[in-house]
Enzyme design. Structure first.
Site, mmCIF file in Angstrom:
data_model
loop_
_atom_site.group_PDB
_atom_site.id
_atom_site.type_symbol
_atom_site.label_atom_id
_atom_site.label_comp_id
_atom_site.label_asym_id
_atom_site.label_seq_id
_atom_site.Cartn_x
_atom_site.Cartn_y
_atom_site.Cartn_z
ATOM 1 N N SER A 34 -22.189 10.269 -31.505
ATOM 2 C CA SER A 34 -23.500 11.176 -31.341
ATOM 3 C C SER A 34 -23.561 11.828 -30.049
ATOM 4 C CB SER A 34 -24.608 10.067 -31.681
ATOM 5 O OG SER A 34 -24.738 9.064 -30.998
ATOM 6 N N ASP A 324 -34.213 9.974 -26.742
ATOM 7 C CA ASP A 324 -34.458 8.954 -27.715
ATOM 8 C C ASP A 324 -34.067 8.033 -27.291
ATOM 9 O OD1 ASP A 324 -31.917 8.930 -28.365
ATOM 10 O OD2 ASP A 324 -32.352 9.999 -30.443
ATOM 11 N N HIS A 327 -30.107 8.259 -26.795
ATOM 12 C CA HIS A 327 -29.302 9.271 -26.088
ATOM 13 C C HIS A 327 -30.024 9.765 -25.014
ATOM 14 C CE1 HIS A 327 -28.500 9.001 -30.764
ATOM 15 N NE2 HIS A 327 -27.185 9.218 -30.362
#
Length: 368
Positions: A34, A324, A327
């Site tokens: 991600s 978040d 990340h």
């Protein structure tokens, strides 16, 4: 007659260059999770790991979610921009074609993916590194059919390769008791397992033409907001940070070993652990106000895991290390990218008009 021969030679040289083609531009192929995903998971309909909701992408282009798990750019975006490499589209981008690949490369990164096939299984759909390599093999077939074996071999050998995985193998595998790896291995043997697997994967990539390759190291993942909120004290989880440091040490050695063993391989290890850790220790020194909680959060409900439309955003996203629970923010990603460029001595590759500027800190509902 001599003039005619000279003209024919020049034309033949130009025409040959066009056939060999595409050798005036170097592209990159990205394999990752991600931290590098730029839209693949958003097109995996059953995946639980998606960046498809506001406020992802708020500081990127039109401000709409684009599959990046941050408010702006990824580290791979920024390194590419600053070194003159085009941004490769996601493998699942519907506009992907042979010409697009030849001009831009491909990004195979997938949120929740890991070095190990079993990693991230709770997310249902994601591309593990082995799957990403399988997809790359399909891309190679397309390009060989398009421009021929000789030109394709040259194209792939001159391309740049980024491999950026590993954090999910710990956070969404080894450190979760629902996965069998958590009781099958101990800290040392699990890292040995990762290195054995990663070494085999990078050797396969070498056989597919990867000659210039960089593996990103892990940051202090015990300090991400999710890990902090799961601890009783709210402090960083040192066990998790120690795993990251040991992974980095082992991966750096693996890169040295593979570079010595594989013909013409230049495999480098990119380590930004210290610079991120320094920000966490003394955020104001590096221009941050907050290094322990997410900018995008759901009030007092922690962890919310991802941004949702009802989330509230911090007042100044450039002052937060984390976007978040998992990340980094765009500002943090730029700092990490700059550190990797400095350490590895990257220089501009393709001629460009300059890297795109940093995104503005656009306002959004919920700013406070």
């Amino acid at each position: 007659m001599k003039l005619i021969v000279t003209v024919l030679v020049v034309l033949a040289t130009v025409f040959s260059g066009l056939i060999d083609g595409y050798d005036c531009k170097i592209v990159q192929f990205i394999f990752g999770d991600s931290l590098s995903d730029n839209g693949n998971n958003n097109r995996l309909s059953k995946s639980f790991a998606q960046a498809a909701l506001p406020w992802y992408g708020i500081d990127f282009d039109n401000g709409m979610p684009n599959g990046r798990f941050t408010n702006g750019r990824t580290v791979a975006d920024i390194i590419g921009d600053k070194t003159g490499l085009p941004r490769p589209p996601a493998f699942l981008d519907p506009s992907l074609s042979e010409d697009v690949i030849l001009d831009n490369g491909v990004n195979f990164a997938s949120g929740g993916g890991g070095i190990l096939n079993e990693t991230g299984g709770l997310f249902i759909q994601r591309f593990s590194l082995y799957k990403q390599i399988e997809l790359f093999n399909g891309v190679q077939t397309l390009i060989r059919n398009k421009i021929g074996d000789e030109a394709a071999t040259k194209f792939f050998q001159e391309s740049k390769y980024v491999v950026a995985l590993g954090s999910n193998d710990f956070i969404n595998n080894y450190l979760m008791p629902v996965y069998s790896d958590s009781w099958t291995y101990n800290d040392d043997t699990f890292i040995d397992y990762l290195m054995e697997t990663l070494g085999a994967q990078l050797t396969v990539l070498h056989g597919m033409g990867a000659r210039q390759l960089m593996v990103f190291g892990l940051g202090p993942m015990g300090c991400i907001p999710l890990q902090r909120v799961l601890s009783s004290s709210g402090e960083c989880q040192e066990k998790t940070n120690t795993l990251a440091l040991n992974f980095n040490k082992a991966t750096a050695k693996l890169m040295d070993d593979l570079s010595a063993k594989l013909p013409n391989a230049s495999y480098k290890f990119g380590d930004a652990y210290d610079v991120v850790n320094n920000v966490i220790t003394n955020p104001s020194k590096y221009g941050f106000d907050n290094a322990d909680s997410p900018c995008c959060s759901f009030g007092r409900i922690r962890p919310a895991l991802t941004c949702v439309p009802a989330s509230r955003l911090c007042k100044d996203r450039s002052k937060y290390l984390f976007w978040d629970e998992y990340h980094p923010s765009d500002h943090a990603n730029e700092m990490i990218a700059d550190e990797l460029i400095r350490k590895l001595g990257f220089t501009p590759i393709n001629q460009t008009d300059g890297a795109p500027p940093s995104p503005p800190n656009a306002p959004a509902p919920g700013d406070d």
